[in-house]
Scaffold this active site. Sequence first.
Site, PDB file in Angstrom:
ATOM      1  N   ALA A   1       0.872  -1.181   0.000  1.00 28.78           N
ATOM      2  CA  ALA A   1       0.000   0.000   0.000  1.00 28.78           C
ATOM      3  C   ALA A   1       0.906   1.227   0.000  1.00 28.78           C
ATOM      4  CB  ALA A   1      -0.868  -0.018   1.249  1.00 28.78           C
TER       5      ALA A   1
ATOM      6  N   GLU B   1      -0.860  -9.415  -0.553  1.00 22.79           N
ATOM      7  CA  GLU B   1      -2.285  -9.661  -0.304  1.00 22.79           C
ATOM      8  C   GLU B   1      -3.082  -9.631  -1.603  1.00 22.79           C
ATOM      9  OE1 GLU B   1      -2.249  -6.596   2.831  1.00 22.79           O
ATOM     10  OE2 GLU B   1      -3.265  -8.081   4.043  1.00 22.79           O
TER      11      GLU B   1
ATOM     12  N   GLY C   1       0.468  -5.118   0.941  1.00 23.80           N
ATOM     13  CA  GLY C   1      -0.729  -5.168   0.106  1.00 23.80           C
ATOM     14  C   GLY C   1      -0.451  -5.817  -1.231  1.00 23.80           C
TER      15      GLY C   1
ATOM     16  N   GLU D   1       4.232  -5.477   7.321  1.00 23.16           N
ATOM     17  CA  GLU D   1       3.460  -4.424   7.984  1.00 23.16           C
ATOM     18  C   GLU D   1       3.838  -4.241   9.451  1.00 23.16           C
ATOM     19  OE1 GLU D   1       2.361  -6.552   5.815  1.00 23.16           O
ATOM     20  OE2 GLU D   1       0.734  -5.754   4.594  1.00 23.16           O
TER      21      GLU D   1
HETATM   22  N1  T1G Z   1       4.699   3.353  -0.033  1.00 22.65           N
HETATM   23  C1  T1G Z   1       5.193   4.558  -0.386  1.00 22.65           C
HETATM   24  N2  T1G Z   1       6.472   4.766  -0.756  1.00 22.65           N
HETATM   25  C2  T1G Z   1       7.299   3.707  -0.747  1.00 22.65           C
HETATM   26  C3  T1G Z   1       6.860   2.419  -0.386  1.00 22.65           C
HETATM   27  C4  T1G Z   1       5.496   2.267  -0.017  1.00 22.65           C
HETATM   28  N3  T1G Z   1       4.999   1.075   0.320  1.00 22.65           N
HETATM   29  N4  T1G Z   1       7.924   1.565  -0.492  1.00 22.65           N
HETATM   30  C5  T1G Z   1       8.964   2.321  -0.898  1.00 22.65           C
HETATM   31  N5  T1G Z   1       8.595   3.591  -1.055  1.00 22.65           N
HETATM   32  C6  T1G Z   1       9.446   4.695  -1.528  1.00 22.65           C
HETATM   33  C7  T1G Z   1      10.704   4.875  -0.700  1.00 22.65           C
HETATM   34  O1  T1G Z   1      10.447   5.728   0.397  1.00 22.65           O
HETATM   35  C8  T1G Z   1      11.633   5.505  -1.716  1.00 22.65           C
HETATM   36  O2  T1G Z   1      11.228   6.877  -1.848  1.00 22.65           O
HETATM   37  C9  T1G Z   1      11.246   4.818  -3.023  1.00 22.65           C
HETATM   38  O3  T1G Z   1       9.912   4.338  -2.823  1.00 22.65           O
HETATM   39  C10 T1G Z   1      12.142   3.665  -3.369  1.00 22.65           C
HETATM   40  O4  T1G Z   1      12.169   2.837  -2.195  1.00 22.65           O
HETATM   41  C11 T1G Z   1      -2.668  -3.010   3.106  1.00 22.65           C
HETATM   42  C12 T1G Z   1      -1.252  -1.505   4.719  1.00 22.65           C
HETATM   43  C13 T1G Z   1       9.586  -2.266  -1.939  1.00 22.65           C
HETATM   44  C14 T1G Z   1      11.590  -3.571  -1.179  1.00 22.65           C
HETATM   45  O5  T1G Z   1       6.463  -2.098   3.991  1.00 22.65           O
HETATM   46  O6  T1G Z   1      10.552  -2.551   1.565  1.00 22.65           O
HETATM   47  O7  T1G Z   1       0.890  -2.716   2.341  1.00 22.65           O
HETATM   48  O8  T1G Z   1      13.371   8.015  -1.078  1.00 22.65           O
HETATM   49  O9  T1G Z   1      14.675   2.903  -1.971  1.00 22.65           O
HETATM   50  O10 T1G Z   1      15.466  -0.438  -2.446  1.00 22.65           O
HETATM   51  O11 T1G Z   1      -1.698  -4.674   4.430  1.00 22.65           O
HETATM   52  O12 T1G Z   1      10.935   0.056  -0.712  1.00 22.65           O
HETATM   53  O13 T1G Z   1      12.981   7.545  -3.503  1.00 22.65           O
HETATM   54  O14 T1G Z   1      11.569   9.263  -2.320  1.00 22.65           O
HETATM   55  O15 T1G Z   1      13.278   1.263  -0.589  1.00 22.65           O
HETATM   56  O16 T1G Z   1      14.038  -0.914  -4.563  1.00 22.65           O
HETATM   57  C15 T1G Z   1       3.909  -2.671   3.201  1.00 22.65           C
HETATM   58  C16 T1G Z   1       8.224  -1.059   2.014  1.00 22.65           C
HETATM   59  C17 T1G Z   1       3.230  -1.332   3.169  1.00 22.65           C
HETATM   60  C18 T1G Z   1       7.405  -2.335   1.828  1.00 22.65           C
HETATM   61  C19 T1G Z   1      11.840  -1.608  -2.687  1.00 22.65           C
HETATM   62  N6  T1G Z   1       5.052  -2.648   2.318  1.00 22.65           N
HETATM   63  N7  T1G Z   1       9.159  -0.857   0.931  1.00 22.65           N
HETATM   64  O17 T1G Z   1      13.162  -1.364  -2.262  1.00 22.65           O
HETATM   65  O18 T1G Z   1      13.497   0.985  -3.128  1.00 22.65           O
HETATM   66  S1  T1G Z   1       1.830  -1.301   4.232  1.00 22.65           S
HETATM   67  C20 T1G Z   1       6.273  -2.341   2.818  1.00 22.65           C
HETATM   68  C21 T1G Z   1      10.277  -1.633   0.822  1.00 22.65           C
HETATM   69  C22 T1G Z   1       0.717  -2.316   3.462  1.00 22.65           C
HETATM   70  C23 T1G Z   1      -1.391  -3.627   3.513  1.00 22.65           C
HETATM   71  C24 T1G Z   1      -0.498  -2.693   4.255  1.00 22.65           C
HETATM   72  C25 T1G Z   1      11.189  -1.282  -0.315  1.00 22.65           C
HETATM   73  C26 T1G Z   1      11.020  -2.201  -1.536  1.00 22.65           C
HETATM   74  P1  T1G Z   1      12.352   7.995  -2.223  1.00 22.65           P
HETATM   75  P2  T1G Z   1      13.482   1.992  -1.874  1.00 22.65           P
HETATM   76  P3  T1G Z   1      14.131  -0.468  -3.146  1.00 22.65           P
END
Ligand code: T1G
Length: 667
Positions: free
Chosen positions: A61, A103, A100, A123
């Site tokens: 998400a 999911e 998400g 999460e």
């Molecule tokens: N939402 C918004 N921005 C995100 C993002 C996200 N989920 N994930 C990464 N970014 C931004 C990050 O801040 C950076 O921004 C850019 O994207 C590149 O990220 C409903 C509610 C996916 C493995 O926790 O683990 O889903 O600094 O450098 O090394 O149940 O990003 O460039 O401006 O990390 O290629 C759950 C979090 C969300 C995964 C990619 N998902 N992200 O790694 O790129 S909650 C997460 C990561 C959810 C549901 C619930 C990693 C990545 P900027 P990056 P990367």
Amino acid sequence: MDLQIENHSGIALVTIDNPPVNALGKATRLALADAIARLEADPAVGAIVLTGAGKMFVGGADITEFDRPPEEPHLPDLIQQIAASSKPWIAALHGTALGGGMELALGCHYRIAAPGTRLGLPEVNLGIIPGAGGTQRLPRLIGVEAAIPVVAENRVVTAGQDAEPGLIDQVVQGDLVGAALTFAAGRIGQPLPVAASARPVSATPEVWTAAEARIAKASKGNPAPLAALAVLRFGVENGAEAGLANERMVFLRLRASEEAAALRHLFFAERAAPRPADLRDVTPRTLTRAGVIGGGTMGTGIGAALLAAGLSVTLSERDEAALQRGLATLKGLVEAGVKRGLITEAQAGERLARLSGTVGLAAMAPCDLVIEAVFETLEIKRPVFAELGRICSPDAILATNTSYLDPRRIAEGLAHPDRFLGLHFFSPAHVMKLLEIVPTPDTSRQTLATAFDLARRLGKIPVRSGICDGFIGNRILRRYRAAAEDMLRQGVPVPEIDAALRAFGFAMGPFEMQDMAGLDISWLQREAARAQGETIAVQPGDLLVLAGRKGQKTGGGWYDYVPEDRKPRPSAEAARIIAPLVTGNLSLSPAEIADRLVATMAEEGRAILAEGIATQPSDIDLVEVHGYGFPRSKGGPMFLTERRGRGAHGTSAGSGYRQDQGRGCRA
Ligand code: T1G
Ligand code: NAD
């Protein structure tokens, strides 16, 4: 763009396209909602393949939306529509499918994946739980015991390796989308598989008991992991429909929590740290050969970190005996990684093959990076750099690991000072993530950019610091300790202060920490300053050291210790020794103790920002969380006092947390 749809002979190919991670933000969800409705109604469409553009399926998400109330269309509703579709949905997965994203894949009827695709529900790292069906669908696909580590413990599984049977229907080399279209063609008109949420699921009481004990022990003040386990269990015991409703309720409650806000703050700060905006136009130098001067506590840890990052390392010591000790220590650190299952024997062997040792500095000549970690005295450090300046190439980066000395004084007279800076690692250097990067006024932008790139390769959290006594972290530590000793003088007992900070979330309080490190270190610093004519009042720690109580190493300091046991015991003897300096009978609650000390840290942080030593409040939070054990679920002193200043909860002096203080860092 958000979403593309192509028709391939009656199979709709839906590609989510929202760079950089295909986050399921509102615009993407609106496009997906429209596609689901249209494709369900289109008689020409017999099946749907869902995939992601770029390097991954879906990263989750959109976390940036979490500071606002949830907006429709809600992801769990879209996933439920896919799961209830009359047509087969096939998820074609590559790169990562997280949160998400996973999911969304679980709601599909089938999952095709490229080998190495990583699937997870991280999460809980954000202080929330999977909120789009993951807690209910995953256990019904792979079983409760396999699902718990993914749902509640941030375990990531990999297609073609340990992704459980039932999760991935086919692992395909090569043309993923082509294989998914072929797979879909064979499912048109066929009976759909039983929906994940409709499948039977059960677990023995022992499974829940073991999981609860394991997760409670590991979750450290973050309520989300245990909540995720409880939500998974509720659905197993009450059915998927009730389970999904309960998941949504608990998710929304946690999403609005202070812990989740704190963890989101750190998530974004940690990702931004290795790529400062003002250095993104600079190409870092490529570093392959590193030299480390000094094979002591820090030099060996730094050497292990450099080997783990793929560089070759030449360790230099004063003489052969010291060198052999240093090499043995460093090898021990690498081999400990094998014992702990972090690396294989082969990986350890490959790393050690890149390690060499030398006496003196001549062998540093071919290095493109040299990090000094010798004794903390200018008289030793300065000649080391003077010689390195003569030996190494003009563009070899030379760095000092000093804790307190002024890097400008260490580099006095150094040839090509543009390639010199401070790299302040924290002990143990191969474990602690914090790296304070301390440029001098002569440090070039390319040197600085190369240091940040090195930090990224080392898996460190880099924070740029200006030059002051103790840089950022040790300066705040000194202020924090002084505030704790002031509280002690006012009458608050040592054990109550430490207990309050442990209750707040620190692993230990300020006095326990001093007993572990040794009271004599700061006493020697005060004595040296006094010898230089500085007027420093007698401190309680002075009285203890003079009474032979230097901490754990002497069997007693602020606390008493029994042999072979590091457990601190309140000490009547210590209280008697420091009694002359205790002038009040102040009594504070644990929350008041913690609030006051955190407020003091934030106050010093604001002074550090005002002086341009740090560039932004979140950098100070990263220093405290990654260098000094500040509890992650509180976000850091700047974040916490800002939230309290806005009345989030609790009391605390002023807020002072202002985004983008950016004054640039006074080097
Ligand atoms: N939402 C918004 N921005 C995100 C993002 C996200 N989920 N994930 C990464 N970014 C931004 C990050 O801040 C950076 O921004 C850019 O994207 C590149 O990220 C409903 C509610 C996916 C493995 O926790 O683990 O889903 O600094 O450098 O090394 O149940 O990003 O460039 O401006 O990390 O290629 C759950 C979090 C969300 C995964 C990619 N998902 N992200 O790694 O790129 S909650 C997460 C990561 C959810 C549901 C619930 C990693 C990545 P900027 P990056 P990367
Ligand atoms: P240490 O005493 O464990 O190791 C220093 C090593 O340097 C010794 O092995 C010594 O033989 C070697 N050495 C001295 N002069 C040398 C020379 N001319 N050439 C080669 N080797 C030489 O010290 P340490 O704890 O590793 O600290 C090293 C540096 O790191 C200091 O500047 C210290 O302030 C800094 N630092 C220490 C910590 C910590 O927690 N120990 C944390 C951060 C930074």
